[in-house]
Motif scaffolding. Sequence first.
Motif, PDB file in Angstrom:
ATOM      1  N   PRO A 116      21.523  39.156  39.965  1.00  0.00           N
ATOM      2  CA  PRO A 116      22.742  39.851  39.542  1.00  0.00           C
ATOM      3  C   PRO A 116      23.557  39.005  38.574  1.00  0.00           C
ATOM      4  O   PRO A 116      23.625  37.774  38.705  1.00  0.00           O
ATOM      5  CB  PRO A 116      23.491  40.059  40.855  1.00  0.00           C
ATOM      6  N   ASP A 117      24.161  39.657  37.607  1.00  0.00           N
ATOM      7  CA  ASP A 117      25.017  38.962  36.652  1.00  0.00           C
ATOM      8  C   ASP A 117      26.436  38.960  37.206  1.00  0.00           C
ATOM      9  O   ASP A 117      27.274  39.792  36.843  1.00  0.00           O
ATOM     10  CB  ASP A 117      24.961  39.655  35.293  1.00  0.00           C
ATOM     11  N   ILE A 118      26.714  38.008  38.097  1.00  0.00           N
ATOM     12  CA  ILE A 118      28.017  38.001  38.760  1.00  0.00           C
ATOM     13  C   ILE A 118      29.136  37.564  37.827  1.00  0.00           C
ATOM     14  O   ILE A 118      30.310  37.687  38.180  1.00  0.00           O
ATOM     15  CB  ILE A 118      28.005  37.138  40.038  1.00  0.00           C
ATOM     16  N   SER A 119      28.784  37.076  36.630  1.00  0.00           N
ATOM     17  CA  SER A 119      29.832  36.735  35.669  1.00  0.00           C
ATOM     18  C   SER A 119      30.622  37.968  35.249  1.00  0.00           C
ATOM     19  O   SER A 119      31.755  37.859  34.765  1.00  0.00           O
ATOM     20  CB  SER A 119      29.224  36.055  34.439  1.00  0.00           C
ATOM     21  N   ARG A 120      30.059  39.157  35.443  1.00  0.00           N
ATOM     22  CA  ARG A 120      30.723  40.394  35.046  1.00  0.00           C
ATOM     23  C   ARG A 120      31.607  40.963  36.146  1.00  0.00           C
ATOM     24  O   ARG A 120      32.314  41.941  35.941  1.00  0.00           O
ATOM     25  CB  ARG A 120      29.685  41.443  34.623  1.00  0.00           C
ATOM     26  N   TRP A 121      31.554  40.368  37.331  1.00  0.00           N
ATOM     27  CA  TRP A 121      32.356  40.875  38.436  1.00  0.00           C
ATOM     28  C   TRP A 121      33.829  40.526  38.227  1.00  0.00           C
ATOM     29  O   TRP A 121      34.162  39.515  37.582  1.00  0.00           O
ATOM     30  CB  TRP A 121      31.869  40.293  39.751  1.00  0.00           C
ATOM     31  N   ASP A 122      34.725  41.352  38.792  1.00  0.00           N
ATOM     32  CA  ASP A 122      36.141  41.018  38.687  1.00  0.00           C
ATOM     33  C   ASP A 122      36.459  39.815  39.585  1.00  0.00           C
ATOM     34  O   ASP A 122      35.618  39.354  40.362  1.00  0.00           O
ATOM     35  CB  ASP A 122      37.019  42.226  39.021  1.00  0.00           C
ATOM     36  N   ASP A 123      37.685  39.292  39.456  1.00  0.00           N
ATOM     37  CA  ASP A 123      38.025  38.041  40.145  1.00  0.00           C
ATOM     38  C   ASP A 123      37.872  38.153  41.656  1.00  0.00           C
ATOM     39  O   ASP A 123      37.394  37.218  42.304  1.00  0.00           O
ATOM     40  CB  ASP A 123      39.452  37.625  39.796  1.00  0.00           C
TER      41      ASP A 123
ATOM     42  N   ALA B 280      35.877  40.133  43.437  1.00  0.00           N
ATOM     43  CA  ALA B 280      34.467  40.171  43.832  1.00  0.00           C
ATOM     44  C   ALA B 280      33.809  38.812  43.626  1.00  0.00           C
ATOM     45  O   ALA B 280      33.022  38.355  44.461  1.00  0.00           O
ATOM     46  CB  ALA B 280      33.733  41.246  43.032  1.00  0.00           C
ATOM     47  N   LEU B 281      34.144  38.135  42.515  1.00  0.00           N
ATOM     48  CA  LEU B 281      33.566  36.817  42.250  1.00  0.00           C
ATOM     49  C   LEU B 281      34.025  35.815  43.298  1.00  0.00           C
ATOM     50  O   LEU B 281      33.215  35.043  43.827  1.00  0.00           O
ATOM     51  CB  LEU B 281      33.962  36.350  40.855  1.00  0.00           C
TER      52      LEU B 281
ATOM     53  N   ALA C 174      32.191  36.396  46.551  1.00  0.00           N
ATOM     54  CA  ALA C 174      30.801  35.916  46.507  1.00  0.00           C
ATOM     55  C   ALA C 174      30.746  34.403  46.599  1.00  0.00           C
ATOM     56  O   ALA C 174      29.918  33.844  47.327  1.00  0.00           O
ATOM     57  CB  ALA C 174      30.134  36.387  45.212  1.00  0.00           C
TER      58      ALA C 174
ATOM     59  N   ARG D 261      32.926  31.299  35.912  1.00  0.00           N
ATOM     60  CA  ARG D 261      32.416  32.465  35.181  1.00  0.00           C
ATOM     61  C   ARG D 261      31.734  32.023  33.887  1.00  0.00           C
ATOM     62  O   ARG D 261      30.663  32.514  33.539  1.00  0.00           O
ATOM     63  CB  ARG D 261      33.563  33.424  34.892  1.00  0.00           C
TER      64      ARG D 261
END
Length: 282
Positions: free
Chosen positions: A151-158, A160-161, A164, A190
């Motif tokens: 998953p590209d977690i760099s695209r998640w909002d703050d 969600a990041l 995780a 990020r």
Amino acid sequence: MDHLRLSGGDSAAIELPSSRWLRPCTATGPTGPLRAMLVLLPHAGGAAHTYSAWGPALPEGVTALAVEYPGHGTRMSEPPSADLGSVVTELSDLLVAVQDALDGRPLILGGHSLGALLAHEIAGEFQNRGRPVPELFLSAAAPPHRRAGLPDISRWDDDALAAALGDIGDLPREILADAEARALYLPMIRHDFVLARRYGPDARTAATVVRTRAVIVGGAEDGRCPTADLAAWTDLIDGPTQVTVLPGGHFYYRDQLGAVGRLIDGLVTAPRPATPLKEGPE
């Protein structure tokens, strides 16, 4: 920092080049004559202090330096690196000089998660330059050819990041709950995850097969890096390779430093061929 002088027991001191990239893991040199040097690369969002507990756990005669990336740790005021290629090139230039200063003693590149991918790529750069290839200690990372579908977690909002990162253990939850700390750390993390896509399905570099000796380690409960992915590193390492799974999750080593020290000792004490193993391209 000033020139770093390392000595242990009755061994002669060695002087390493001055660099903001390298930080000692301990304030003192190794116990006993210097046998090998371990250079450790942090995970995404990590800094040199990540490895502060490793120094005392290392076997006799082994000293460790940790890499400080631009924009991290003591270099927080600097802009972060724009791409990982420049990190690999600059670190390779520096570590060639470190290898020369060791005067035949082994240089071991270690890394956790993103740091493992960088360590492998730097070893490939040594090989491309016709240098003796450092030995590898690769921790908790799937090799480049097994990273499709991550998953590209760099695209998640703050939120969600942060959730995780807390679940995995990258940062303590009390830090992630603090608004100022989140504002400081989340952009850096990020940024690192964006750069790490270099090794992902969108823009993966061609994976180099490096000719060296390696130890591959991970945690049995690491959901980010399944044990089958650890074994896949043997596709990219042409040399004696040991794969070990220890109890714990992605940051298993926090409770397993004794075992980590023994694995590193095995790398250092393993017999070496009369001709240095795996030099340069044929």
